[in-house]
Scaffold this active site. Structure first.
Site, short mmCIF file in Angstrom:
data_model
loop_
_atom_site.label_atom_id
_atom_site.label_comp_id
_atom_site.label_asym_id
_atom_site.label_seq_id
_atom_site.Cartn_x
_atom_site.Cartn_y
_atom_site.Cartn_z
N HIS A 1 0.85 -1.19 0.00
CA HIS A 1 0.00 0.00 0.00
C HIS A 1 0.89 1.25 0.00
O HIS A 1 2.10 1.15 0.19
CB HIS A 1 -0.93 0.00 1.22
CG HIS A 1 -0.23 0.00 2.53
ND1 HIS A 1 -0.18 -1.10 3.36
CD2 HIS A 1 0.48 0.96 3.16
CE1 HIS A 1 0.52 -0.81 4.43
NE2 HIS A 1 0.93 0.43 4.35
P1 TYD Z 1 -1.82 -2.96 7.50
O1 TYD Z 1 -1.19 -1.64 7.72
O2 TYD Z 1 -2.63 -3.16 6.26
O3 TYD Z 1 -0.71 -4.12 7.55
P2 TYD Z 1 0.55 -4.41 6.62
O4 TYD Z 1 0.74 -3.27 5.71
O5 TYD Z 1 1.69 -4.58 7.57
O6 TYD Z 1 0.31 -5.68 5.89
O7 TYD Z 1 -2.70 -3.32 8.77
C1 TYD Z 1 -3.28 -4.60 8.95
C2 TYD Z 1 -4.49 -4.45 9.85
O8 TYD Z 1 -4.10 -3.95 11.13
C3 TYD Z 1 -5.53 -3.49 9.30
O9 TYD Z 1 -6.80 -4.10 9.45
C4 TYD Z 1 -5.48 -2.29 10.19
C5 TYD Z 1 -4.85 -2.78 11.46
N1 TYD Z 1 -3.94 -1.76 12.04
C6 TYD Z 1 -4.37 -1.01 13.12
O10 TYD Z 1 -5.48 -1.17 13.62
N2 TYD Z 1 -3.51 -0.08 13.65
C7 TYD Z 1 -2.28 0.14 13.12
O11 TYD Z 1 -1.53 1.02 13.62
C8 TYD Z 1 -1.86 -0.62 11.99
C9 TYD Z 1 -0.50 -0.41 11.36
C10 TYD Z 1 -2.72 -1.57 11.47
#
Ligand code: TYD
Length: 140
Positions: free
Chosen positions: A56
């Protein structure tokens, strides 16, 4: 989003290492060691072999990504150029500016990815669709 940001705006920061025979310390202070105020800290751990994270871009968020333990690679992409950055020391951080697509890959066993972020979690700050990201980066 900063539609003009490029991978060359992202940089590796070498943090101080306070060496002691009983182990090292790396301190990170707002605005002194990194160019933003930290509003959130999170870390990724127990990452199964072969998994990737990220995938992302952020509209406004600045992040500092650190391999607190083990190693992994960060693929950064500004829609025109891409670069693979290896993080394998706890005193190195990758500054990722807004408007950069990132993927975290090649996690070593037991790796811990520590992230310092400039804002609280907000889903509306994410761009999760690569084609939509590419489109914003090709605006004049
Ligand atoms: P995401 O940032 O998409 O993970 P990655 O990029 O590491 O694969 O986050 C995964 C899930 O965790 C998403 O549903 C949102 C949640 N999340 C939070 O609630 N708080 C946070 O600070 C982060 C980074 C993620």
């Amino acid at each position: 989003m900063n539609t003009k940001s490029t991978i060359y705006d992202c940089s590796i920061i070498y943090f101080r290492k306070i060496v002691n025979r009983a182990g090292n310390i790396t301190p990170i202070e707002n605005c002194r060691d990194i160019p933003f105020n930290v509003k959130r800290v999170y870390y990724l751990y127990d990452i199964p072999g072969g998994e990737s994270r990220g995938g992302h871009a952020h509209l406004n968020l600045q992040q500092l990504i650190i391999a607190a333990s083990g190693s992994f690679d960060v693929l950064i992409d500004d829609g025109h150029n891409k670069k693979l950055v290896m993080l394998n020391r706890p005193y190195l951080g990758l500054l990722v500016v807004p408007g950069i697509w990132r993927e975290l890959v090649n996690f070593s066993s037991g790796a811990i990815c520590l992230v310092l972020a400039s804002f609280k979690y907000e889903e509306s700050d994410y761009i999760r669709d690569y084609l939509a990201f590419k489109k914003t980066k090709s605006l004049p």
